[in-house]
Design an enzyme around this catalytic site. Structure first.
Site, PDB file in Angstrom:
ATOM      1  CG  ASN A  14      -2.225  -0.323   0.855  1.00 54.70           C
ATOM      2  OD1 ASN A  14      -3.042   0.191   0.165  1.00 54.70           O
ATOM      3  ND2 ASN A  14      -2.649  -1.414   1.490  1.00 54.70           N
ATOM      4  CE  LYS A  58      -2.636  -0.269  -4.348  1.00 58.64           C
ATOM      5  NZ  LYS A  58      -3.727  -0.960  -3.707  1.00 58.64           N
ATOM      6  CB  CYS A  60      -8.039  -2.680   7.120  1.00 59.69           C
ATOM      7  SG  CYS A  60      -9.619  -1.940   7.008  1.00 59.69           S
ATOM      8  CB  SER A  61      -6.759  -0.281   2.916  1.00 57.89           C
ATOM      9  OG  SER A  61      -5.798  -1.545   2.766  1.00 57.89           O
TER      10      SER A  61
END
Lengths: 646, 657
Positions: free
Chosen positions: A332, A335, A419-420
């Site tokens: 991640n 991003k 989490c994300s």
């Protein structure tokens, strides 16, 4: 149009529950029985055999009587329609290929709410009642060799695939009923309104009043000296996927919150979910920090987490649970996301919980579906089950929630969960750990509050994950995250049969109405959207329906364990596939016999005895007060244990 | 005793097989038991947990190589208990090891515990115990003898078949020459006899061994025997012959001069293979299963794949499938069925017994289940001595056939919770004693041998003991009216319905026990009702004493409550050995009061470190203690002094006596 959905008909519902059945032939009996007396808000379509059966044993001893009744009722051509439900199309001479009983010919009716199939081939009549919201896609099954018949497969979100066929329409201008079906099954894609906006049923309870954030936080003892309620998100300016009411540490001013929001994905800053009534350890939730490849830092965010830690005097540590596998978390960073580095966050310990993302879960449940519908293969059941990895995911989620609960309860340490984006796995983990920690959430109303709070208000994207009324069935945003959560709750209820006020039927009902689009509860993605669409004004809440007939959803084994913390055994020997939900369409999947019912009887008997004992007790006390009083001791003593029990 | 070299070893560590927890204590070796007594822990004055292991229960002892902390000794029991000791000195370990090796392999029946076990009963009581089950009465209950079936005394002296009982039932038309001729054509002389008679359809379930048909041999008497069975049932023109073996095995047997019935030679039979594997496959399968579940830190994949590849549940399903086939043939078609396998004492016993259980509600009661075992297993010569390895015998003869049967019954109780009078604990208790050799019932391989051993005179009967403890085995969900409505059970045999029997294979692994159990909650509830009832009676008597007649809504004038009921409210149940959670709310409340300062429940107390919590951990201290007390009462003499209501767990604990 028939206005039938009165409250009275709700009251009579228990008696029309289908009996559980022993063989295929009697299955159809119960089916027709069920739908012949069509109860408005029931979403379980008539294929359902197992789910509710265990709660109604009284019917199983007299199938003949019900069969007769069903037969009489089946003379009526149509199901009872809901308020504002209108028939859109009817077609005759349709074949339904039932995977369990074989092909059946009959009539199909499509309304703006349901698909209704009825066949007189069998006695009593066979009926299938399917809310259109359950339809995931309708596919025309090409059959080049057979130009006479057109076949359609109706793929459902609740594990089923229904196959129909009918004669080729001679008139090319006339649409097949299944094309009509498609229009109403996907109202959003066709510029129509979801049925929930039209359904005008009035219930004695108003489910929209179940959750009030201020009183829920007050129940937890907030605001207090360390936590305050902020109105900074009143107009969803700070974070459009968060609720308007947020709880943050006292010493962080609203100005700083905005800077923290800039550093968290989608502006989802850490906010309080739950506070331990004694140790003041808290469960807070958020999204991932925007660390990126360069390892960006945010002074405000670091200060903020420090403030969360300081709010709990019992511990000088803070646990950050990242629900993702560490590989995904690292990926991640590319991003712009990532995870908290322990250098930047002093005294914080980061733990990865290895739970996979929504795509993995979707795939896993799809495999379950292939495995159990329509038929279960006799061989290799266990290894097939293993290859779906579903139970493994369940285990990881439960284990994660357990670790969180354990840190808060036993370690007296505050935890941050993310989490994300903090709306899928985070919601699963926080709500499960809250269930373990706080007995209030194990009551029916408490569970409703939990869902309203952790899932709905904190913006689990129900619209995207379920795709209400949307024909785009391949949407990568769809995922059974919520179903998985309910599955985990079911696993907990299996281990603690006496700790939950609600029963399995309650959980199944929630899942059925998740898809049905009869109620507004699970529409939209966030509180902001719900307000904009005026959902509470224009639709009915599923809790209105449920709370109006609590008896049906109550677990007779329940005893108030509210002060107990549940620490389940997450051993694989205790986890199993939730057959009452996933395999319920299979008539061979016999339900557990009604042991709940038996328990209920025993409870009633005890209550009666208790009453009688009390009466006599009073009598004795009165008498002995007048005569010799000293001998009354012994019977009194033996009563006490019974009394403490009730 | 001469085999015991070291009767006592101190400073022994007992290691939990799934966690790293261990306890210290002392190991005692007696003539009958191996006993581990935990050293009194600091916070409690009383001695800690005790584990009593009967020598007969020990399946294997393994001495592992010396480690820094001592010499590990791993003991595997037939009741699936696995204990792992670490003995400090290697010599002690070796002494224990070699003593055990000798002790657990008795050579003569007389060395078995049953011959020395004395529950303080006089001869008359013992005799009454043995008379509890009467098979003659059982056949009468089924309606035999009748106009088609008769009793035969052909095997009076075990001359025709030495592994059959004396009393047998055959069709009226089967004359003695036919019987004798048929028996000569059947392996081990086990000719077709009646085992269950389904009165409603007059259909019979018969059992025998395989015919000695080879590739072409025939036997007219045997053919007329089958004909006679067929003739005895007017409902059906044919009988089913179920060969419970896989076809391949039956074919292989032909080469050895055995085999199966040729449909051409026997008129009006329908022949059917069922495909249950043999004893060797079953033994290996259970072995694999135990390996899988004994693995520490098992992953979900390994568990599911291991469970499947062990094949155990598949074998269970095969047996149930066969029983369902039998039941359907008899109850729906009204046809008589002849069941056999190779010798007709393993698979045949399983299928006949399970089929009867499905057909007849009587066998779903406690007494009925005893009768069923006595009939289809004990009297028809299931070789308990060989299969359970009672004496030092051939390891190839050992096989968990009976365990498998009990598991089939367990799987049925899961599907039909209302249909059985007994709960899982009854099955576990029977299993315990099949291996304990504490009672005479299961000793030896057949009736003839049992008579030679004079078991009825020299040992006690398990059934009497179980009957005296009946209330501990009652299933609170049992509803006799259910059986009236559903006399015949039709179980589903979807693979999904066969689940790992946790309480059998993890009975002694505390960390695997569930936290709360429905069974226990309901039992508590029932007990509460009973308490309330007795209070009610007490109050009524009291009112009567005071000269008032209570308002007559209640049942007949209650008998004066016994002293027990009035003065002793039921003793608090000890914590469960198997069920884990507190049994009643008094306890919960007590505990809650104790823990008032923080609201951690008993589940939470043990979970201070993360790792254990995540894997699910074992019992708390207080629980362990009462568990110890439980096992401490481990001598039979105390049995009489138990209060009126004994907990289930007490029964389980005393099993090792």
């Amino acid at each position: 149009m028939e206005k039938s959905g009165s409250v009275d008909s709700l009251g009579s519902k228990p008696s029309s529950r289908q009996p559980s059945v022993d063989s295929l032939s009697s299955t159809s009996t119960s089916r027709s029985d069920r739908s012949a007396q069509a109860k408005p808000p029931s979403v379980l379509s008539s294929d359902s055999v197992s789910t509710s059966a265990e709660f109604s044993p009284e019917l199983r001893v007299k199938p003949k009587a019900t069969a007769k009744k069903a037969h009489r009722d089946s003379d009526k051509e149509e199901p009872q329609l809901l308020p504002n439900e209108t028939v859109q199309d009817m077609a005759y001479d349709i074949t339904y290929f039932c995977p369990f009983t074989g092909a059946l010919r009959g009539t199909v009716m499509v309304t703006n709410y349901r698909l209704f199939f009825k066949s007189m081939d069998k006695d009593p009549a066979f009926m299938l009642d399917l809310p259109l919201g359950v339809v995931s896609r309708v596919e025309k099954i090409g059959n080049a060799s057979n130009r006479v018949d057109s076949s359609y497969g109706v793929v459902c979100k609740d594990m089923r695939i229904l196959r129909f066929s009918h004669k080729q329409v001679d008139d090319t201008l006339k649409k097949s009923i299944f094309e009509v079906l498609m229009k109403f099954a996907f109202p959003v894609s066709n510029g129509l309104q979801i049925f929930a906006f039209e359904y005008g049923q009035v219930f004695p309870e108003n489910g929209w009043k179940v959750y009030d954030p201020i009183s829920e936080y007050k129940r937890q003892g907030i605001p207090n000296e360390s936590w305050r309620i902020t109105k900074v998100n009143d107009h969803f300016e700070l974070c459009d996927t968060y609720p308007s009411t947020l709880v943050v540490p006292v010493n962080i001013p609203d100005e700083d919150l905005k800077r923290v929001a800039a550093f968290r994905a989608k502006g989802r800053i850490p906010v309080l979910s739950w506070i331990h009534p004694e140790s003041q350890a808290t469960v807070t939730r958020c999204s991932q920090p925007m660390v990126g490849v360069n390892g960006k830092r945010s002074k405000e965010d670091e200060k903020y987490l420090q403030a969360i830690m300081d709010a709990n005097a019992q511990s000088h540590k803070l646990f950050i649970f990242d629900a993702r596998p560490s590989v995904n978390a690292a990926a991640n960073k590319m991003k712009g996301g990532g995870y908290e580095s322990e250098d930047a966050y002093q005294n914080a310990e980061l733990v990865f919980l290895d739970i996979h993302n929504i795509h993995v879960m979707r795939e896993s449940l799809r495999k379950i579906k292939d495995l159990v519908y329509p038929n279960i293969e006799d061989s290799h059941w266990l290894s097939n089950l293993e290859s779906t990895h579903w139970l493994e995911h369940i285990k990881l989620i439960l284990a994660g929630a357990l670790r969180i609960a354990d840190k808060v309860e036993s370690g007296k340490t505050s935890v941050v969960v993310h989490c994300s984006d903090g709306w899928d796995r985070t919601a699963q983990l926080t709500s499960l750990s809250l269930l373990m920690l706080d007995g209030y959430y194990r009551t029916i109303r408490g569970f409703e509050v939990l869902l309203e709070k952790e899932w709905l208000s904190f913006g689990h994207r129900f619209q995207l994950r379920i795709g209400h009324g949307d024909k785009n069935h391949n949407d990568a945003d769809r995922s059974p995250v919520f179903i998985q959560f309910i599955d985990c709750v079911w696993q907990l209820t299996r281990q603690f049969p006496a700790a939950f006020e609600f029963n399995e039927y309650f959980l199944v009902t929630i899942l059925d109405h998740l898809y049905s689009c009869l109620f507004g509860t699970f529409l939209c993605n966030s509180e902001q959207q719900r307000l904009k669409e005026e959902i509470p004004k224009r639709t009915v809440s599923v809790w209105s329906y449920i709370n109006s007939q609590l008896e049906e959803f109550t677990n007779p084994m329940y005893v108030n364990y509210s002060n107990q913390v549940l620490f389940p055994v997450v051993s694989l020997r205790h986890l199993e596939l939730w057959s009452g939900y996933y395999i319920r369409w299979n008539p061979r999947m016999k339900p557990q016999e009604p042991i709940h019912q038996r328990h209920k009887e025993l409870l009633a008997k005890r209550a009666e005895l208790q009453k009688r004992v009390n009466e006599l007790q009073r009598e004795v006390t009165n008498r002995s007060a007048s005569s010799s009083s000293e001998r009354a001791g012994s019977p009194t003593r033996s009563i006490t244990p019974v009394q403490t029990f009730v | 005793m001469e085999h015991i070299r070291t009767p006592k070893v101190e400073q022994v560590r007992l290691v939990d097989r799934f966690s790293n927890k261990s306890t210290n204590g002392t190991l005692y070796l007696t003539a009958t038991h191996l006993i581990f007594v935990e050293s009194g822990s600091n916070n409690t004055a009383s001695a800690g947990q005790e584990i009593w292991i009967l020598h007969h229960h020990i399946a294997s002892v393994e001495k592992q190589s010396l480690t820094t902390s001592g010499c590990p000794l791993v003991i595997q029991c037939r009741n699936f208990r696995v204990v792992h000791f670490v003995v400090q000195r290697e010599r002690d370990c070796h002494d224990i090891y070699s003593s055990l090796l000798r002790l657990l392999r008795p050579v003569h029946y007389e060395e078995l515990y049953a011959f020395s076990y004395n529950p303080k009963q006089n001869d008359q009581q013992r005799e009454e115990g043995w008379q509890l089950i009467d098979l003659g009465a059982e056949f009468e209950r089924m309606g035999v003898p009748n106009d088609q079936w008769q009793h035969t005394d052909v095997n009076r002296d075990y001359k025709v078949c030495e592994t059959y009982p004396r009393d047998l039932y055959v069709p009226i038309t089967a004359s003695k020459p036919i019987i004798v001729g048929s028996s000569k054509f059947r392996s081990k002389g086990r000719f077709p006899v009646l085992t269950y008679f389904y009165q409603e359809k007059k259909a019979a379930v018969c059992r025998c061994s395989q015919p000695l048909s080879g590739f072409s041999a025939r036997c007219l008497e045997d053919e007329s025997m089958l004909q006679a069975i067929s003739k005895a049932n007017h409902n059906s023109r044919f009988i089913y012959v179920m060969d419970t073996r896989p076809k391949l095995n039956a074919l292989a047997n032909r080469a050895a001069g055995k085999g199966y019935e040729n449909e051409d030679n026997y008129s009006n039979i329908r022949f059917q293979f069922v495909g249950i594997e043999n004893i060797h496959v079953m033994r290996a399968s259970l072995q694999k299963l135990l390996e899988v579940i004994g693995t520490r830190s098992l992953t979900m994949s390994d568990y599911l794949v291991g469970l499947e590849s062990s094949g155990w549940l598949r074998h269970i399903k095969a047996v149930v499938d066969a029983a369902v086939f039998l039941t359907k043939a008899v109850t729906l078609e009204g046809a008589s069925v002849l069941v056999h396998c190779s010798d007709g004492w393993d698979r045949t016993a399983q299928v006949c017994a399970l089929g009867s259980l499905l057909m007849d509600p009587y066998y779903r009661t406690i007494k009925g289940f005893m009768v069923l075992i006595e009939k289809d297993w004990i009297s028809f010569g299931h070789k308990f001595a060989d299969r359970c390895d009672q004496l030092n015998g051939d390891p190839k003869e050992v096989s968990p056939i009976f365990t498998q049967f009990l598991e089939c019954v367990y799987q049925l109780t899961e599907q039909f919770p209302q249909a059985f009078e007994y709960s899982e604990w009854f099955l576990l208790q029977i299993h315990e004693h099949v291996h304990s050799c504490q009672y005479g019932n299961f000793l030896g391989n057949n009736q003839r041998q049992r008579e030679e051993l004079q078991l009825r005179e020299r040992t006690h009967s398990l059934w009497a003991y179980l009957m005296s403890e009946k209330q501990n085995y009652l299933n609170p969900f049992y509803k006799p009216s259910y059986s009236e409505a559903h006399p015949v059970l039709e179980p589903s045999t979807l693979p999904y319905h066969f689940k790992f029997w946790r309480n059998m294979y993890h009975q002694f692994d505390r960390s695997m026990h569930p936290r709360q159990s429905i069974l226990k909650t309901t039992l508590t509830l029932k007990e509460n009702s009973r308490e309330a009832e007795s209070t009610l009676r007490a109050l009524e008597t009291r009112l009567q004493q005071l000269g008032v007649t209570p308002i007559a809504t209640s049942d007949p004038p209650a008998p004066p409550p016994t002293r027990d009921q009035r003065t002793n409210p039921l003793p608090p149940r000890p914590d469960s050995l198997i069920l884990g959670a507190p049994i009643n709310h008094k306890e919960v409340q007590r505990r809650e009061e104790e823990d008032e300062q923080d609201e951690v429940g008993e589940e939470a107390m043990e979970s201070t470190d993360t790792e254990r919590t995540v894997e699910g951990s074992s019992g708390s201290e207080s629980r362990k203690q009462s568990y110890g007390e439980l096992e401490g009462t481990c001598n039979g003499e105390l049995a009489k002094e138990e209060p009126a209501v004994v907990s289930l767990e007490l029964g389980v604990a005393r099993m090792t006596c």
